[in-house]
Design a protein around this motif. Structure first.
Motif, PDB file in Angstrom:
ATOM      1  N   PRO A   7       1.057  -1.451   0.046  1.00 44.15           N
ATOM      2  CA  PRO A   7      -0.182   0.258  -0.017  1.00 44.15           C
ATOM      3  C   PRO A   7       0.647   1.106  -0.213  1.00 44.15           C
ATOM      4  CG  PRO A   7       0.196  -1.001   2.217  1.00 44.15           C
ATOM      5  CD  PRO A   7       1.018  -1.712   1.711  1.00 44.15           C
ATOM      6  N   VAL A   8       0.190   2.878  -0.684  1.00 43.60           N
ATOM      7  CA  VAL A   8       0.738   3.821  -0.635  1.00 43.60           C
ATOM      8  C   VAL A   8       0.441   4.420   1.061  1.00 43.60           C
ATOM      9  CG1 VAL A   8       1.225   5.592  -1.710  1.00 43.60           C
ATOM     10  CG2 VAL A   8       0.745   3.843  -2.976  1.00 43.60           C
ATOM     11  N   GLY A  19      -2.863   6.106   4.995  1.00 45.75           N
ATOM     12  CA  GLY A  19      -3.341   5.180   3.378  1.00 45.75           C
ATOM     13  C   GLY A  19      -4.889   5.671   3.336  1.00 45.75           C
ATOM     14  N   ALA A  20      -5.037   5.070   1.699  1.00 47.08           N
ATOM     15  CA  ALA A  20      -6.217   4.804   1.426  1.00 47.08           C
ATOM     16  C   ALA A  20      -6.682   3.671   1.959  1.00 47.08           C
ATOM     17  CB  ALA A  20      -6.422   4.198  -0.236  1.00 47.08           C
ATOM     18  N   LEU A  21      -8.737   3.804   1.703  1.00 47.07           N
ATOM     19  CA  LEU A  21      -8.738   2.465   1.695  1.00 47.07           C
ATOM     20  C   LEU A  21      -9.222   1.375   0.719  1.00 47.07           C
ATOM     21  CD1 LEU A  21     -13.193   4.126   2.329  1.00 47.07           C
ATOM     22  CD2 LEU A  21     -11.128   3.434   4.183  1.00 47.07           C
ATOM     23  N   ALA A  64     -16.320  11.004  -2.130  1.00 50.64           N
ATOM     24  CA  ALA A  64     -17.515  11.442  -1.953  1.00 50.64           C
ATOM     25  C   ALA A  64     -16.418  12.816  -2.027  1.00 50.64           C
ATOM     26  CB  ALA A  64     -17.841  11.562  -1.166  1.00 50.64           C
ATOM     27  N   PRO A  65     -16.760  14.314  -2.556  1.00 49.73           N
ATOM     28  CA  PRO A  65     -16.127  15.802  -1.227  1.00 49.73           C
ATOM     29  C   PRO A  65     -15.864  15.944  -0.610  1.00 49.73           C
ATOM     30  CG  PRO A  65     -17.999  15.826  -2.897  1.00 49.73           C
ATOM     31  CD  PRO A  65     -17.341  14.653  -2.916  1.00 49.73           C
ATOM     32  N   ASP A  66     -17.066  15.161   0.511  1.00 50.69           N
ATOM     33  CA  ASP A  66     -17.572  15.327   1.557  1.00 50.69           C
ATOM     34  C   ASP A  66     -16.371  14.891   2.545  1.00 50.69           C
ATOM     35  OD1 ASP A  66     -19.263  14.100   1.314  1.00 50.69           O
ATOM     36  OD2 ASP A  66     -20.851  14.602   2.416  1.00 50.69           O
ATOM     37  N   GLN A  67     -15.857  13.937   2.757  1.00 47.59           N
ATOM     38  CA  GLN A  67     -15.314  12.844   3.013  1.00 47.59           C
ATOM     39  C   GLN A  67     -13.767  12.401   2.928  1.00 47.59           C
ATOM     40  OE1 GLN A  67     -17.627   9.232   2.650  1.00 47.59           O
ATOM     41  NE2 GLN A  67     -19.068  10.148   2.638  1.00 47.59           N
ATOM     42  N   ALA A  68     -12.913  12.297   3.754  1.00 54.20           N
ATOM     43  CA  ALA A  68     -11.817  11.936   3.407  1.00 54.20           C
ATOM     44  C   ALA A  68     -11.607  10.856   4.901  1.00 54.20           C
ATOM     45  CB  ALA A  68     -10.909  13.068   3.790  1.00 54.20           C
ATOM     46  N   ARG A  69     -11.843   9.935   4.120  1.00 57.11           N
ATOM     47  CA  ARG A  69     -11.447   8.351   4.944  1.00 57.11           C
ATOM     48  C   ARG A  69      -9.856   6.991   4.711  1.00 57.11           C
ATOM     49  NH1 ARG A  69     -16.415   7.144   6.833  1.00 57.11           N
ATOM     50  NH2 ARG A  69     -18.092   7.642   5.386  1.00 57.11           N
ATOM     51  N   PHE A  70      -8.912   7.141   5.492  1.00 63.14           N
ATOM     52  CA  PHE A  70      -7.887   5.817   5.967  1.00 63.14           C
ATOM     53  C   PHE A  70      -7.869   4.738   5.963  1.00 63.14           C
ATOM     54  CE2 PHE A  70      -8.314  11.347   6.022  1.00 63.14           C
ATOM     55  CZ  PHE A  70      -7.079  11.102   5.834  1.00 63.14           C
ATOM     56  N   PRO A  82      -2.417  -3.477   8.586  1.00 62.68           N
ATOM     57  CA  PRO A  82      -3.625  -2.386   8.724  1.00 62.68           C
ATOM     58  C   PRO A  82      -4.193  -3.048  10.320  1.00 62.68           C
ATOM     59  CG  PRO A  82      -3.637  -3.596   6.874  1.00 62.68           C
ATOM     60  CD  PRO A  82      -2.692  -4.741   7.454  1.00 62.68           C
ATOM     61  N   CYS A  83      -4.833  -1.879  11.139  1.00 62.28           N
ATOM     62  CA  CYS A  83      -5.283  -2.006  11.687  1.00 62.28           C
ATOM     63  C   CYS A  83      -6.052  -0.896  12.469  1.00 62.28           C
ATOM     64  CB  CYS A  83      -3.918  -1.727  12.942  1.00 62.28           C
ATOM     65  SG  CYS A  83      -2.860  -0.043  13.272  1.00 62.28           S
ATOM     66  N   GLY A  84      -6.525  -0.094  11.662  1.00 55.16           N
ATOM     67  CA  GLY A  84      -8.041   1.024  11.917  1.00 55.16           C
ATOM     68  C   GLY A  84      -8.284   1.498  10.670  1.00 55.16           C
ATOM     69  N   LEU A  85      -8.861   2.799  10.950  1.00 57.66           N
ATOM     70  CA  LEU A  85     -10.091   3.831  10.170  1.00 57.66           C
ATOM     71  C   LEU A  85     -10.011   4.706  10.781  1.00 57.66           C
ATOM     72  CD1 LEU A  85     -12.815   1.301   8.450  1.00 57.66           C
ATOM     73  CD2 LEU A  85     -10.890   1.979   6.904  1.00 57.66           C
ATOM     74  N   ALA A  86      -9.346   5.972  10.317  1.00 59.19           N
ATOM     75  CA  ALA A  86      -9.637   7.209  10.411  1.00 59.19           C
ATOM     76  C   ALA A  86     -10.702   7.999   9.772  1.00 59.19           C
ATOM     77  CB  ALA A  86      -8.479   7.861  10.640  1.00 59.19           C
TER      78      ALA A  86
END
Length: 212
Positions: A7-8, A19-21, A64-70, A82-86
């Motif tokens: 993953p980047v 990183g990205a979803l 979506a322009p109203d979301q930033a998910r990592f 991988p160990c979480g979502l923000a």
């Protein structure tokens, strides 16, 4: 690690990265969010099915322009784990966002949540240019409240009887963070996307704050 490309990682500090979803992590995302500890922290009483979560992820992957998910990674081992979502749910009209964090049950208590929160605030203030980020946490969740405070959030009020904790009504604490509260350098400024940078923020944060 899976057989897909490594993953980047967009930003890293203190052994934690964002990183990205990823579509291949749909079941892991569901497992983290459905863990009883996460369900309790949300005050949510009905768990989601893996099929429903996979459908939701398809929408999130399109962006979506109203979301930033990592995806949150622990990079202290041989491979990024991988160990979480923000997530930042952005209101562009007033330049604010709600922050949501989920940490895998096996990664809790290792400082993952605090550093992931700092990295996300850094992104919110220095990439998106937001003026304020806020979150809600149930009042009895002292570990979560302490960890968010260590990451730079401040408690600004309590909505009385707004949630449920272990079957009992409880208050919901509102916390916020502002750009001026960000005391350390940004990991996003003056660097390429592949560079790994170790940064320490909020050096004056409470020493006894919980690790999540």
């Amino acid at each position: 690690m899976s057989d897909i490309a490594e993953p980047v990682l967009w930003a890293e500090a203190e052994g934690i990265a964002l990183g990205a979803l990823r579509a291949d992590l749909a079941r892991e995302y569901w497992r983290w969010e459905s863990d009883p500890g996460a369900v309790l922290g949300y005050g949510r009483q009905v768990p989601e099915s893996p099929e429903s979560r996979a459908e939701g992820l398809e929408h999130q992957l399109r962006g979506a322009p109203d979301q930033a998910r990592f995806t949150v990674y622990d990079v202290r081992g041989t491979d990024p784990a991988p160990c979480g979502l923000a997530s930042l749910l952005v209101d562009h009209q007033v330049r604010t966002a709600e922050f949501i964090l989920v940490v895998a049950p096996e990664a809790r208590g290792r400082g993952v949540g605090t550093t992931a929160t700092r990295l996300t605030l850094d992104y919110a203030f220095h990439v998106i240019g937001l003026e304020m980020v806020w979150l809600k946490v149930l009042e009895p969740n002292t570990a979560g409240r302490n960890a968010y405070a260590k990451a730079g959030f401040r408690e600004v009020g309590t909505m009385r009887s707004a949630g449920v904790w272990k079957g009992r009504r409880c208050g919901e604490v509102v916390m916020d963070a502002l750009p001026r509260d960000f005391q350390g350098p940004s990991v996003y400024e003056g660097r390429g996307s592949q560079n790994r940078t170790a940064v320490r923020w909020w050096a004056s944060a409470p020493a006894k704050a919980a690790r999540v």
